[in-house]
Design a protein around this motif. Structure first.
Motif, mmCIF file in Angstrom:
data_model
loop_
_atom_site.group_PDB
_atom_site.id
_atom_site.type_symbol
_atom_site.label_atom_id
_atom_site.label_comp_id
_atom_site.label_asym_id
_atom_site.label_seq_id
_atom_site.Cartn_x
_atom_site.Cartn_y
_atom_site.Cartn_z
ATOM 1 N N HIS A 152 0.740 -1.664 0.541
ATOM 2 C CA HIS A 152 0.253 0.227 0.168
ATOM 3 C C HIS A 152 1.309 1.235 -0.224
ATOM 4 O O HIS A 152 0.868 2.428 -0.866
ATOM 5 C CB HIS A 152 -0.892 0.440 1.334
ATOM 6 N N LEU A 153 2.078 1.744 0.793
ATOM 7 C CA LEU A 153 2.369 2.258 1.023
ATOM 8 C C LEU A 153 3.672 2.585 0.011
ATOM 9 O O LEU A 153 3.999 3.479 -0.853
ATOM 10 C CB LEU A 153 3.651 2.068 1.798
ATOM 11 N N SER A 154 3.923 1.775 -1.058
ATOM 12 C CA SER A 154 4.465 1.662 -2.706
ATOM 13 C C SER A 154 3.325 1.933 -3.389
ATOM 14 O O SER A 154 4.474 2.889 -4.703
ATOM 15 C CB SER A 154 5.334 0.198 -2.869
ATOM 16 N N ALA A 155 2.181 1.578 -3.277
ATOM 17 C CA ALA A 155 1.621 2.549 -4.271
ATOM 18 C C ALA A 155 1.457 3.814 -4.173
ATOM 19 O O ALA A 155 1.227 4.669 -4.995
ATOM 20 C CB ALA A 155 0.236 1.363 -4.437
ATOM 21 N N LEU A 159 -5.311 5.004 -0.748
ATOM 22 C CA LEU A 159 -4.290 4.132 -0.679
ATOM 23 C C LEU A 159 -3.929 4.744 0.464
ATOM 24 O O LEU A 159 -3.066 4.145 1.822
ATOM 25 C CB LEU A 159 -3.105 4.769 -1.812
ATOM 26 N N ALA A 160 -4.102 5.803 1.306
ATOM 27 C CA ALA A 160 -3.032 6.089 2.214
ATOM 28 C C ALA A 160 -4.164 5.110 3.307
ATOM 29 O O ALA A 160 -3.754 4.968 5.016
ATOM 30 C CB ALA A 160 -3.245 7.679 2.745
ATOM 31 N N GLY A 161 -5.745 5.102 3.314
ATOM 32 C CA GLY A 161 -6.354 4.814 4.029
ATOM 33 C C GLY A 161 -6.755 3.540 4.323
ATOM 34 O O GLY A 161 -6.828 2.624 5.358
ATOM 35 N N ARG A 162 -6.055 2.576 3.223
ATOM 36 C CA ARG A 162 -5.966 1.587 2.976
ATOM 37 C C ARG A 162 -4.506 1.146 3.798
ATOM 38 O O ARG A 162 -4.190 0.730 4.721
ATOM 39 C CB ARG A 162 -5.492 1.160 1.414
ATOM 40 N N ALA A 207 -1.889 9.004 8.014
ATOM 41 C CA ALA A 207 -2.605 9.621 8.191
ATOM 42 C C ALA A 207 -2.619 10.785 8.339
ATOM 43 O O ALA A 207 -3.207 11.399 7.878
ATOM 44 C CB ALA A 207 -3.245 9.854 10.049
ATOM 45 N N GLU A 208 -1.646 11.208 8.447
ATOM 46 C CA GLU A 208 -0.876 12.753 7.899
ATOM 47 C C GLU A 208 -0.631 12.491 5.792
ATOM 48 O O GLU A 208 -1.624 13.533 5.480
ATOM 49 C CB GLU A 208 0.429 12.798 7.520
ATOM 50 N N ARG A 209 -1.438 11.728 5.723
ATOM 51 C CA ARG A 209 -1.001 11.478 4.040
ATOM 52 C C ARG A 209 -2.585 12.125 3.863
ATOM 53 O O ARG A 209 -3.458 12.852 2.760
ATOM 54 C CB ARG A 209 -0.250 10.680 3.162
ATOM 55 N N MET A 210 -3.203 11.320 4.383
ATOM 56 C CA MET A 210 -4.569 10.944 4.034
ATOM 57 C C MET A 210 -4.970 13.051 4.224
ATOM 58 O O MET A 210 -5.987 13.072 3.409
ATOM 59 C CB MET A 210 -5.583 9.926 4.676
#
Length: 146
Positions: A42-45, A105-108, A126-129
């Motif tokens: 998920h973080l890679s995506a 993706l950040a949520g996942r 959470a910051e990215r969301m």
């Protein structure tokens, strides 16, 4: 009407049998290892989408986020650095879709990070969301004002 199989079962004598006393030739991973793999994916995506966003909308926030995401992926993959997408010149019309994808993706990633109690990854996700939600809100304001 039921008719019995005429060929022997493919599971009889299978190496992958799970019956007591038999061994298996495939590796087993722990739940934590599986969660690490999911979180790294998920973080890679999210990193790929972040790199794509950096082309048309470069910012220090996106640069910092990309660096932190790459660091977390490297940590989760045991030191292997993630493949990076070249920054592209995505059209302005695609920005909202990219921000929406990044938010999802950040949520996942947040769900998996919370599940494995990975505080650093959870905070980053959470910051990215929040950042992508703010970018979506700003784009919506610009589209309704224009």
């Amino acid at each position: 009407m039921y008719e019995p199989n005429r060929t022997p079962s493919s599971h009889k004598g299978s190496v992958h049998s799970t019956m007591a006393g038999t061994t298996s030739d495939f590796p087993h991973r722990s739940r934590e290892e599986e969660l690490d793999i999911q979180l790294a994916g998920h973080l890679s995506a999210l990193l790929a989408v972040t790199d794509e966003l950096r082309g048309p909308a470069p910012s220090a926030d996106l640069d910092g986020a990309a660096a932190r995401l790459a660091q977390q992926v490297t940590r989760l993959r045991g030191g292997r650095t993630p493949a990076r997408a070249a920054t592209s010149a995505a059209r302005e019309s695609r920005l909202a879709a990219l921000h929406q994808r990044a938010h999802s993706l950040a949520g996942r990633a947040l769900v998996v990070a919370a599940s494995r109690a990975d505080t650093k990854a959870a905070i980053l996700a959470a910051e990215r969301m929040e950042a992508h939600a703010a970018a979506l809100a700003e784009e919506q304001e610009l589209s309704t004002a224009g």
